[in-house]
Design an enzyme around this catalytic site. Structure first.
Site, mmCIF file in Angstrom:
data_model
loop_
_atom_site.group_PDB
_atom_site.id
_atom_site.type_symbol
_atom_site.label_atom_id
_atom_site.label_comp_id
_atom_site.label_asym_id
_atom_site.label_seq_id
_atom_site.Cartn_x
_atom_site.Cartn_y
_atom_site.Cartn_z
ATOM 1 N N CYS A 172 -2.309 -2.687 7.630
ATOM 2 C CA CYS A 172 -2.210 -3.599 6.484
ATOM 3 C C CYS A 172 -0.977 -4.498 6.540
ATOM 4 O O CYS A 172 -1.050 -5.663 6.155
ATOM 5 C CB CYS A 172 -2.310 -2.815 5.183
ATOM 6 S SG CYS A 172 -3.986 -2.157 4.988
ATOM 7 N N ASP A 223 0.788 -1.248 0.000
ATOM 8 C CA ASP A 223 0.000 0.000 0.000
ATOM 9 C C ASP A 223 0.819 1.297 0.000
ATOM 10 O O ASP A 223 0.491 2.232 0.755
ATOM 11 C CB ASP A 223 -0.955 0.020 1.205
ATOM 12 C CG ASP A 223 -1.957 -1.125 1.196
ATOM 13 O OD1 ASP A 223 -1.961 -1.901 0.225
ATOM 14 O OD2 ASP A 223 -2.734 -1.243 2.167
ATOM 15 N N LYS A 235 -7.324 -4.760 -2.985
ATOM 16 C CA LYS A 235 -8.169 -5.204 -1.864
ATOM 17 C C LYS A 235 -9.048 -4.055 -1.396
ATOM 18 O O LYS A 235 -8.714 -2.890 -1.618
ATOM 19 C CB LYS A 235 -7.304 -5.759 -0.729
ATOM 20 C CG LYS A 235 -6.270 -4.780 -0.204
ATOM 21 C CD LYS A 235 -5.212 -5.500 0.620
ATOM 22 C CE LYS A 235 -4.126 -4.594 1.105
ATOM 23 N NZ LYS A 235 -4.509 -3.612 2.101
#
Ligand code: VGL
Length: 210
Positions: A157, A15, A112
């Site tokens: 995450c 990310d 996601k």
């Protein structure tokens, strides 16, 4: 000292998107500081995969969807959910990878958070605990046995992905200085506790870059 990354190792870069960097909608403190390090690390790995939060507009995990304040926690059908500012919305500039991220050889991008009702911190399994992203199957089929993690944010995450990678049977190493945390309400300490309990190992980038 770790052995050199080899054919059965994959670096999962989590990310590194504009919204998690300074100026973004959910900026992680010093999130930009890791980008050159992650670029350098990626060159030491034969195999690299990226993850990208890719939230449907109006996502359930957004405070704005509940007329609540960001960073409050509410209960959704699958359990507690921290409410976030709108971020990494599909197709937005905030969802794009940082322009400073330079890993052209990355072999896979896992998106996601695309289901409007379910958050997905983890690159392996969505927040309901049962909906797989398909990543474990992909990594197994590719013959990987060890997953190294770097990216944002350590306590969300990265941590959820690390713990789920262990659950899926991989060896897991978090490259600590190549991550940065949000650290809201004690989340960083709690995340390290969960990672330690799950058997996640820690390393620092100089073990690879020296
Ligand atoms: C993340 C909070 C909300 C992360 C994503 O990438 O760690 N954190 N959405």
């Amino acid at each position: 000292m770790l052995d050199r990354p080899a054919a059965h190792d994959v670096l999962l870069v989590v990310d590194i998107q504009n919204d998690f960097l300074p100026g973004g909608n959910l900026a992680v403190p010093e999130g930009d500081a890791i980008v050159p390090l992650v670029n350098a690390l990626a060159q030491r790995f034969e195999h690299v995969a990226l993850t990208q939060d890719w939230y449907a507009p109006g996502h359930r995990s957004f405070a704005s969807s509940h007329r609540r304040t960001p960073f409050e926690t509410i209960t959704l059908p699958y359990g507690p959910q921290v409410l976030w500012p709108d971020h990494c919305v599909q197709g937005s500039l905030g969802a794009e990878f940082s322009s400073a991220l330079s890993i052209p050889k990355a072999e896979l991008i896992v998106r996601k958070g695309f289901r409007p009702e379910i958050d997905s911190y983890s690159a392996f399994c969505e927040a309901d605990g049962v909906t797989p992203t398909g990543l474990a199957g992909y990594l197994r089929e590719r013959g990987f046995t060890r997953v190294f993690l770097a990216g944002l944010a350590t306590d969300f995450c990265v941590a959820y992905s690390a713990v789920d990678a262990r659950k899926a049977g991989f060896e897991v190493v978090v490259i600590e200085d190549a991550c940065r945390a949000i650290d809201t309400g004690g989340s960083l300490a709690a995340a390290w506790k969960r990672m330690n309990d799950a058997g996640v190992a820690r390393a620092t980038s100089n073990e690879f870059l020296a």
